[in-house]
Design a protein around this motif. Structure first.
Motif, PDB file in Angstrom:
ATOM      1  N   ARG A  17       0.927  -1.011   0.112  1.00 61.14           N
ATOM      2  CA  ARG A  17      -0.114  -0.012   0.016  1.00 61.14           C
ATOM      3  C   ARG A  17       0.909   1.368   0.039  1.00 61.14           C
ATOM      4  NH1 ARG A  17      -1.514   3.421   4.113  1.00 61.14           N
ATOM      5  NH2 ARG A  17      -0.713   1.701   5.622  1.00 61.14           N
ATOM      6  N   ILE A  18       1.781   1.519   0.786  1.00 58.52           N
ATOM      7  CA  ILE A  18       2.770   2.564   0.945  1.00 58.52           C
ATOM      8  C   ILE A  18       3.354   2.641  -0.269  1.00 58.52           C
ATOM      9  CG2 ILE A  18       4.455   3.696   2.422  1.00 58.52           C
ATOM     10  CD1 ILE A  18       2.985   2.913   4.907  1.00 58.52           C
ATOM     11  N   LEU A  19       4.215   1.718  -0.432  1.00 56.32           N
ATOM     12  CA  LEU A  19       4.877   1.459  -1.727  1.00 56.32           C
ATOM     13  C   LEU A  19       4.325   2.016  -3.031  1.00 56.32           C
ATOM     14  CD1 LEU A  19       6.842  -1.891  -1.373  1.00 56.32           C
ATOM     15  CD2 LEU A  19       7.781   0.344  -0.853  1.00 56.32           C
ATOM     16  N   HIS A  20       3.143   1.647  -3.252  1.00 55.73           N
ATOM     17  CA  HIS A  20       2.208   2.110  -4.179  1.00 55.73           C
ATOM     18  C   HIS A  20       2.033   3.603  -4.092  1.00 55.73           C
ATOM     19  CE1 HIS A  20       0.647  -2.186  -5.215  1.00 55.73           C
ATOM     20  NE2 HIS A  20       1.513  -2.028  -5.679  1.00 55.73           N
TER      21      HIS A  20
ATOM     22  N   GLN B  10      17.603  -4.777  -3.746  1.00 51.03           N
ATOM     23  CA  GLN B  10      18.107  -3.651  -4.488  1.00 51.03           C
ATOM     24  C   GLN B  10      17.295  -3.059  -5.640  1.00 51.03           C
ATOM     25  OE1 GLN B  10      21.493  -2.422  -3.741  1.00 51.03           O
ATOM     26  NE2 GLN B  10      20.911  -0.528  -4.795  1.00 51.03           N
ATOM     27  N   THR B  11      16.339  -3.965  -6.392  1.00 51.21           N
ATOM     28  CA  THR B  11      15.360  -3.346  -7.195  1.00 51.21           C
ATOM     29  C   THR B  11      14.434  -2.547  -6.357  1.00 51.21           C
ATOM     30  OG1 THR B  11      15.433  -5.596  -8.291  1.00 51.21           O
ATOM     31  CG2 THR B  11      13.341  -4.286  -8.521  1.00 51.21           C
ATOM     32  N   LEU B  12      14.056  -3.011  -5.317  1.00 52.47           N
ATOM     33  CA  LEU B  12      13.239  -1.908  -4.338  1.00 52.47           C
ATOM     34  C   LEU B  12      13.829  -0.743  -4.039  1.00 52.47           C
ATOM     35  CD1 LEU B  12      10.731  -1.494  -2.644  1.00 52.47           C
ATOM     36  CD2 LEU B  12      11.853  -2.680  -0.759  1.00 52.47           C
TER      37      LEU B  12
ATOM     38  N   GLU C 160      14.887   6.411  -7.440  1.00 53.57           N
ATOM     39  CA  GLU C 160      14.218   6.823  -8.854  1.00 53.57           C
ATOM     40  C   GLU C 160      12.932   7.934  -8.305  1.00 53.57           C
ATOM     41  OE1 GLU C 160      11.986   5.305 -12.784  1.00 53.57           O
ATOM     42  OE2 GLU C 160      12.791   4.063 -11.465  1.00 53.57           O
ATOM     43  N   GLN C 161      12.367   7.446  -7.667  1.00 54.28           N
ATOM     44  CA  GLN C 161      11.068   8.173  -7.384  1.00 54.28           C
ATOM     45  C   GLN C 161      11.370   9.412  -6.348  1.00 54.28           C
ATOM     46  OE1 GLN C 161       7.718   7.929  -8.133  1.00 54.28           O
ATOM     47  NE2 GLN C 161       8.624   6.298  -9.512  1.00 54.28           N
ATOM     48  N   ALA C 162      12.405   9.252  -5.586  1.00 55.58           N
ATOM     49  CA  ALA C 162      12.809  10.433  -4.616  1.00 55.58           C
ATOM     50  C   ALA C 162      13.525  11.518  -5.512  1.00 55.58           C
ATOM     51  CB  ALA C 162      14.052  10.100  -3.551  1.00 55.58           C
ATOM     52  N   LYS C 163      14.351  11.115  -6.700  1.00 57.12           N
ATOM     53  CA  LYS C 163      14.916  12.105  -7.467  1.00 57.12           C
ATOM     54  C   LYS C 163      13.788  12.847  -8.333  1.00 57.12           C
ATOM     55  CE  LYS C 163      19.506  10.161  -7.456  1.00 57.12           C
ATOM     56  NZ  LYS C 163      20.607   9.449  -8.416  1.00 57.12           N
TER      57      LYS C 163
END
Length: 430
Positions: free
Chosen positions: A71-74, A197-199, A205-208
């Motif tokens: 849920r939070i990851l999404h 590492q994928t996570l 990527e989302q942070a940047k």
């Protein structure tokens, strides 16, 4: 902010670019905050990184992602691919002569290993599991709870093994029964393709993408001040100003950074926490002598064996597999790394005789930090874990696997990161 402008004031500075720090940074940046994320290591990820070993992606010990983290990851834009492992094929028991006996899981109910009465106890426990009110059991130690409900020591050992599997915690006298059973109720997991590492990569990527500035190789020396004028001093002497600070560095490390320190009564909340650790033997192998043996769990011995390559894509080399073997370490007893390594090797000898001939590369982690704190019954369980706000230090927040009233392990890290970010966002809107 540009690379040469780190000294400018920030809305929020986050210490630690692991899962909690990355998640909090995304929520805050999407809420319009200027966010700087500091990482003491040379790259983000913390304990969630995977390393390259003989062409395979190997996690730091056996990692499993609980599905209720989705849920939070999404919410922060992250999805991962993977597959759920099958239940343990074998359970290991200690016999009266001290030798181990491997019992197929299917035989617990169908074979003669358990008596009819023991089978009834096991079935009744699982049939009532979903209905158990865990809120009433937060202050009850797991062992005391099981002893009051299960008369068979052998059945109790099976249930304690399943709790170890889902919590990584080998402390039934200390662990909250409410927290443990809640974890069993939400125990669906998967192994991630490409390793954890994928996570990490997707969170970075989302942070940047959200505008977060990430600064690696930046260990912190001190945290000073309070809202709205907080500051950090890095070990290289750099000083950084911010309105808010979130530390994901763990309770002991966070307390050591504070200048001035918290009053003793406030600091005691963090000093009493007991970490969860495991001894981990990580293997990259060319097959195994008994390929059908993919998942073995110790019942009255705190061991774990799993072929993660059986369900997750971890290597591009055909026939190369990633195996994780672990010993869940006791919370308070003194550890003996050499003895723990010999135990794990002996465990492998019993379930995969001849395994050494198949090893391409191996790594032993003698005391891997699994969680900064177990959920203790004596402290009141999940509801009484430290919250994200550090009392007496306005503007300072914490997040991680030891913070907040929701979940364990990664789930706790994500939930506390979101809560800390929400508190900061709402603080400025008051």
């Amino acid at each position: 902010m540009t690379e040469n402008n780190y000294g400018s004031p920030w809305d929020v500075i986050i210490i630690g670019a692991g899962a909690a720090g990355l998640t909090a940074s995304i929520y805050l940046a999407k809420a319009g905050k200027n966010v700087l994320l500091l990482e003491k290591g040379s790259y983000p990820g913390g304990r969630a990184i995977s390393t390259e070993m003989a062409g395979a992606r190997v996690n730091l010990g056996g990692h499993a992602l609980f599905r209720n983290a989705f849920r939070i990851l999404h919410e922060v834009g992250v999805t991962v691919e993977g597959t759920a492992p099958k239940p343990p094929g074998l359970l290991m028991f200690k016999e009266a002569d001290g030798k181990e006996r491997a019992v197929p899981l299917s035989q617990l109910l169908l074979g003669s290993f358990l008596t009819f009465h023991e089978k009834i106890q096991l079935v009744r426990f699982y049939s009532s599991l979903r209905k158990t009110d865990t809120s009433a059991l937060q202050h009850v130690p797991l062992r005391a709870y099981l002893e009051s409900h299960i008369s068979s020591p052998r059945v109790r050992s099976v249930l304690e093994a399943l709790v170890r599997l889902s919590t990584y915690c080998e402390a039934p006298d200390l662990l909250s029964a409410g927290a443990a059973i809640h974890q069993l109720q939400h125990g669906q997991v998967l192994y991630i393709d490409g390793g954890w590492q994928t996570l990490v990569n997707k969170l970075v990527e989302q942070a940047k993408k959200a505008g977060v500035s990430i600064r690696p190789s930046s260990p912190v020396l001190e945290i000073k001040g309070s809202y709205p004028k907080m500051s950090l001093v890095l070990k290289d002497g750099t000083q950084l100003a911010s309105s808010f600070i979130i530390s994901t560095a763990g309770p002991a490390d966070t307390m050591s950074l504070l200048n001035p320190a918290l009053p003793p009564d406030e600091a005691a909340i963090y000093q009493q926490l007991i970490p969860v650790r495991a001894a981990c033997l990580d293997l990259v192998v060319s097959g195994m002598p008994r390929p059908k043996t993919k998942f073995v769990l110790g019942a009255d011995v705190p061991w774990y064996y799993s072929n993660h390559s059986a369900v997750a894509a971890l290597s591009d080399q055909p026939g190369t597999e990633v195996i994780h073997v672990m010993k869940y370490l006791p919370a308070l007893n003194k550890k003996d790394p050499k003895q723990d390594e010999r135990e794990l090797q002996g465990f492998l000898d019993s379930i995969q005789p001849g395994w050494r001939e198949h090893v391409i590369k191996q790594r032993f982690l003698p005391s891997m930090l699994v969680s900064h704190s177990m959920v203790m019954a004596a402290n009141g369980g999940l509801p009484n874990r430290p919250g994200p706000e550090v009392k007496g230090r306005p503007g300072l927040y914490v997040a991680g696997d030891w913070v907040g009233s929701e979940g364990l392990l990664l789930n706790a890290s994500l939930a506390s990161a979101k809560e800390a970010a929400t508190l900061i966002t709402n603080y400025e809107q008051k």
